[in-house]
Scaffold this motif. Structure first.
Motif, PDB file in Angstrom:
ATOM      1  N   ILE A 196      43.870  39.342  27.774  1.00 44.22           N
ATOM      2  CA  ILE A 196      43.433  38.246  28.616  1.00 44.22           C
ATOM      3  C   ILE A 196      44.406  38.700  29.885  1.00 44.22           C
ATOM      4  CG2 ILE A 196      44.041  35.820  29.047  1.00 44.22           C
ATOM      5  CD1 ILE A 196      43.145  35.362  26.204  1.00 44.22           C
ATOM      6  N   ASP A 197      45.795  39.218  29.363  1.00 46.42           N
ATOM      7  CA  ASP A 197      46.700  39.595  30.645  1.00 46.42           C
ATOM      8  C   ASP A 197      46.108  40.763  31.454  1.00 46.42           C
ATOM      9  OD1 ASP A 197      48.567  37.619  29.714  1.00 46.42           O
ATOM     10  OD2 ASP A 197      49.865  39.109  28.582  1.00 46.42           O
ATOM     11  N   ALA A 198      45.337  41.695  30.858  1.00 45.29           N
ATOM     12  CA  ALA A 198      44.716  42.652  31.469  1.00 45.29           C
ATOM     13  C   ALA A 198      43.698  42.289  32.428  1.00 45.29           C
ATOM     14  CB  ALA A 198      44.522  43.904  30.660  1.00 45.29           C
ATOM     15  N   ALA A 199      42.904  41.406  31.974  1.00 45.13           N
ATOM     16  CA  ALA A 199      41.669  40.822  32.637  1.00 45.13           C
ATOM     17  C   ALA A 199      42.325  39.896  34.055  1.00 45.13           C
ATOM     18  CB  ALA A 199      40.929  40.159  31.864  1.00 45.13           C
ATOM     19  N   LEU A 200      43.401  39.220  33.898  1.00 44.47           N
ATOM     20  CA  LEU A 200      43.908  38.417  34.907  1.00 44.47           C
ATOM     21  C   LEU A 200      44.577  39.453  35.625  1.00 44.47           C
ATOM     22  CD1 LEU A 200      45.527  35.431  32.498  1.00 44.47           C
ATOM     23  CD2 LEU A 200      43.585  35.457  34.102  1.00 44.47           C
ATOM     24  N   LYS A 205      37.782  36.101  40.205  1.00 39.07           N
ATOM     25  CA  LYS A 205      37.685  34.861  40.945  1.00 39.07           C
ATOM     26  C   LYS A 205      37.349  33.361  40.404  1.00 39.07           C
ATOM     27  CE  LYS A 205      35.437  37.778  44.563  1.00 39.07           C
ATOM     28  NZ  LYS A 205      34.260  38.151  45.549  1.00 39.07           N
ATOM     29  N   ASP A 206      36.669  33.663  39.088  1.00 36.89           N
ATOM     30  CA  ASP A 206      36.666  32.267  38.412  1.00 36.89           C
ATOM     31  C   ASP A 206      36.626  32.551  36.827  1.00 36.89           C
ATOM     32  OD1 ASP A 206      34.121  33.571  37.883  1.00 36.89           O
ATOM     33  OD2 ASP A 206      33.346  32.385  39.575  1.00 36.89           O
ATOM     34  N   PHE A 207      36.394  31.583  36.150  1.00 38.16           N
ATOM     35  CA  PHE A 207      36.667  31.519  34.577  1.00 38.16           C
ATOM     36  C   PHE A 207      35.496  32.556  33.993  1.00 38.16           C
ATOM     37  CE2 PHE A 207      35.655  29.963  30.301  1.00 38.16           C
ATOM     38  CZ  PHE A 207      36.798  30.164  29.838  1.00 38.16           C
ATOM     39  N   GLU A 208      34.277  32.556  34.798  1.00 34.51           N
ATOM     40  CA  GLU A 208      33.025  33.237  34.306  1.00 34.51           C
ATOM     41  C   GLU A 208      33.137  34.715  34.600  1.00 34.51           C
ATOM     42  OE1 GLU A 208      27.992  33.683  35.140  1.00 34.51           O
ATOM     43  OE2 GLU A 208      29.178  32.039  36.209  1.00 34.51           O
ATOM     44  N   GLU A 209      33.896  35.014  35.391  1.00 35.87           N
ATOM     45  CA  GLU A 209      34.307  36.419  35.690  1.00 35.87           C
ATOM     46  C   GLU A 209      35.303  36.881  34.811  1.00 35.87           C
ATOM     47  OE1 GLU A 209      35.823  39.487  39.399  1.00 35.87           O
ATOM     48  OE2 GLU A 209      34.941  37.290  39.819  1.00 35.87           O
ATOM     49  N   LEU A 210      36.375  35.982  34.337  1.00 36.30           N
ATOM     50  CA  LEU A 210      37.244  36.404  33.438  1.00 36.30           C
ATOM     51  C   LEU A 210      36.585  36.623  32.185  1.00 36.30           C
ATOM     52  CD1 LEU A 210      40.162  36.442  32.275  1.00 36.30           C
ATOM     53  CD2 LEU A 210      39.906  33.931  32.030  1.00 36.30           C
TER      54      LEU A 210
END
Length: 218
Positions: A196-200, A205-210
């Protein structure tokens, strides 16, 4: 210990191909993470103009083949994340090994850039290679089991250089296996937190992209 992850980069909603490519490459080349660009190497491209070169290759591919892909299916570039155990390797060595991995994986058919980040406790490389080949006649075709294949290739490379590897990876809570020697494996929850840290860090741009980034990371 070195681990790898293979990711795909698509243009997001409301994002152009140029913006998408520059976004991921600019993150990799971040001066604060690469010690002012000290730990960046490239093959068949210039780190300063790599985004434009990737784009030019795609334009040439479209002109030469007449092929067009839907935006959602169009992989712009691939990213390999290669992480090393803290204290086991220098940034210079990591970048060299990242370059070797990229060359073996692409067989020299794709331009790529290797950026080594030193801003975390563990040194890690971001390897970006163009989905379009150097001769602009075809694209890299991802395949079932590619993540496993690149891990095996990375393991072999690390052993050649005297580095530790992850042994006996399993598709379960012990997905990354046991650390070589007495190095303790992170818990399943810790692995999720790291992902999650790497993705953040890529600033979705939004939760869906995360969620898409987490899914791409496996």
């Amino acid at each position: 210990m070195a681990t790898t992850t293979l990711l795909q980069r698509h243009a997001g909603e409301g994002e152009t191909i140029a913006e998408a490519i520059r976004d991921c490459l600019d993150y990799g080349k971040d001066p604060e993470k690469t010690e002012s660009g000290k730990y960046i190497s490239a093959y068949e491209c210039d780190p300063a103009t790599v985004a434009d070169e990737f784009l030019l290759a795609k334009a040439s591919y479209a002109a030469m083949t007449g092929r067009e892909q839907k935006k959602e299916n169009n992989v712009l570039c691939y990213q390999i994340r290669q992480s090393f155990y803290p204290g086991e390797i220098t940034p210079k060595e990591a970048n060299r090994i990242g370059y070797e991995l990229a060359m073996r994986w692409t067989k020299g058919r794709h331009a790529f850039i290797v950026t080594t980040h030193t801003d975390k406790q563990h040194i890690h490389c971001h390897i970006y290679y163009n989905s379009t080949t150097l001769d602009c006649t075809r694209k890299f075709r991802n395949f079932w089991g590619s993540t496993w294949a690149i891990r095996r290739m990375n393991d072999k490379l690390c052993l050649e250089h005297g580095l530790s590897i992850v042994e006996n990876p399993k598709p379960s809570r012990d997905h990354y296996g046991t650390w070589l020697g007495n190095k303790k494996q992170p818990s399943f929850q810790e692995q999720i937190r790291i992902a999650i840290d790497a993705a953040l860090e890529e600033k979705p741009k939004d939760f869906e992209e995360l969620l898409k980034k987490l899914e791409a990371a496996g």
